[in-house]
Design a protein around this motif. Structure first.
Motif, mmCIF file in Angstrom:
data_model
loop_
_atom_site.group_PDB
_atom_site.id
_atom_site.type_symbol
_atom_site.label_atom_id
_atom_site.label_comp_id
_atom_site.label_asym_id
_atom_site.label_seq_id
_atom_site.Cartn_x
_atom_site.Cartn_y
_atom_site.Cartn_z
ATOM 1 N N ARG A 139 32.235 35.794 87.188
ATOM 2 C CA ARG A 139 33.353 35.403 86.422
ATOM 3 C C ARG A 139 33.886 36.412 85.591
ATOM 4 N N HIS B 65 41.356 34.408 85.737
ATOM 5 C CA HIS B 65 41.163 33.241 85.980
ATOM 6 C C HIS B 65 41.706 32.227 84.697
ATOM 7 N N LEU B 66 42.031 31.065 84.898
ATOM 8 C CA LEU B 66 42.631 30.423 84.040
ATOM 9 C C LEU B 66 41.824 29.241 83.262
ATOM 10 N N SER C 259 38.472 28.238 80.982
ATOM 11 C CA SER C 259 37.385 28.694 80.330
ATOM 12 C C SER C 259 36.019 28.377 80.603
ATOM 13 N N ASP D 98 41.473 27.133 90.468
ATOM 14 C CA ASP D 98 41.210 28.609 89.612
ATOM 15 C C ASP D 98 40.540 29.482 90.542
ATOM 16 N N THR E 67 42.535 32.918 91.100
ATOM 17 C CA THR E 67 41.927 34.141 90.990
ATOM 18 C C THR E 67 42.016 35.293 92.085
ATOM 19 N N HIS F 223 46.187 34.422 80.689
ATOM 20 C CA HIS F 223 45.113 34.791 79.994
ATOM 21 C C HIS F 223 44.096 33.900 80.170
ATOM 22 N N THR F 224 42.865 34.004 79.991
ATOM 23 C CA THR F 224 41.686 32.890 80.038
ATOM 24 C C THR F 224 41.657 32.169 78.816
#
Length: 370
Positions: free
Chosen positions: A27, A33-34, A36, A157, A161, A339-340
């Motif tokens: 990861r 990737h959105l 957390s 997600d 990605t 952004h993540t």
């Protein structure tokens, strides 16, 4: 106490092994990737895989062989069987057995209350097998197996990605067809996907879902709204962009500030954009809050749109002031939008829960002995 110390040693070993072997890099190395980490919980899953492997009676190959024979004899697949095979899978060959076990288990236990869906999605995320995950979660034979939003969010997600935006929307439609309520993360994933596609169709999907979500009172986060604003600007719908922007409750952040400048410039309000930037530069906010940093991309658009206009000189001046103050940054609008989110740190969540269970078990044993 000895058992707790053993578990702690196992946790330390698992963490060190994972760091040394690069298990946590998948990861960290992924782009855009959105979700957390505290939502994907991949590290927890990987640690539990290591724990399962260390405490497996016999070898992994023996376990897989026994499970395959069990399915060949059409015997019942137990909940514990499926848990273990999900945490022992390490290859595409292993995944064949995992999927066969899932189908057999769901056939017999269609109303199982245990949430296997997120575990399977984390496994696919770890092994980077998004095609397998997509084919499984959309298979109507498994309807009900993925019964919660987490599975669908992790799936979207994964696809986001990889840049598989149309497939991500396919997952969203499957989620809707099963009547699963959208979470705030779902809105972010879908709106960001629509923004990436940037087509009239994806724009329509974004606006429709936004209106339905607002009508139902669903929480739509700032990041999702910002993606919708950016998409409206890409579709040359500045009026709708402004309407969406002013629905954002908390605009005191870099992303919203950059979007506001971009929105004003593209709407032809160069004067207002310059005035806003001058105001941010002269703000007397405390030093720990900081000034607004503007993307070089936004600065370039401001310069381009102001050339030959009545506010060209003022625009050039404010840009120079921003540059001299160090408030022009290389980060693009796309990077800000995708952004993540920063989640809560949960480094050894599984082992913490396991320790708690062991303590409760110890207390119960002590009471019974008394």
């Amino acid at each position: 106490m000895a058992l707790q110390r053993g578990l702690s040693r196992c946790a330390r070993f698992a963490l060190q092994f994972s760091l040394d072997s690069g298990c946590f890099k998948c990861r960290a190395g992924a782009k855009r990737h959105l979700l957390s980490e505290d939502l994907v919980r991949l590290q927890d899953f990987q640690l539990k895989k290591l724990y399962t492997a260390r405490h497996l009676p016999g070898t992994k190959s023996h376990f897989f062989e026994a499970l395959n024979q069990k399915m060949e004899r059409n015997e019942l697949i137990l909940q514990e069987d499926l848990k273990q095979v999900l945490h022992l899978c390490q290859s595409p060959e292993d995944m064949v057995t995992v999927r066969n076990a899932i189908y057999r288990y769901h056939e017999v236990n269609p109303n199982s209350t245990y949430r296997f869906g997120p575990l399977f999605m984390r496994l696919c995320y770890e092994l980077r097998m998004e095609d397998v995950a997509l084919g499984t979660i959309t298979d109507q034979k498994l309807k009900g197996f993925f019964s919660e939003k987490t599975s669908f969010n992790i799936m979207m997600d994964m696809l986001f990605t990889k840049g598989s935006y149309e497939s991500a929307l396919k997952v969203m439609r499957e989620m809707k067809s099963q009547g699963i309520t959208f979470s705030k993360e779902t809105f972010t994933l879908v709106f960001a996907t629509c923004y990436k596609l940037n087509t009239p169709s994806s724009y329509h999907i974004c606006l429709t879902l936004m209106e339905k979500g607002q009508t139902k009172g669903n929480p739509i986060p700032t990041q999702a709204y910002c993606c919708a604003v950016a998409l409206a600007l890409k579709q040359n719908d500045t009026k709708r962009a402004q309407i969406i922007y002013y629905q954002i409750l908390n605009k005191n952040n870099r992303l919203c500030g950059n979007l506001k400048v971009l929105m004003l410039v593209l709407a032809g309000s160069i004067e207002d954009a310059v005035a806003y930037l001058k105001k941010t530069l002269s703000s007397k906010s405390p030093s720990f809050i900081g000034k607004l940093n503007i993307s070089q991309e936004v600065v370039d658009v401001l310069r381009e749109k102001s050339v030959g206009g009545p506010w060209e000189v003022e625009a050039q001046e404010v840009v120079m002031q921003l540059q001299e103050a160090g408030h022009v940054i290389k980060q693009s609008m796309d990077e800000m939008l995708c952004h993540t989110p920063q989640g809560k740190l949960r480094p050894l969540g599984f082992f913490d829960e396991e320790k708690k269970r062991q303590r409760n078990s110890l207390k119960t044993s002590t009471l019974l002995s008394q």
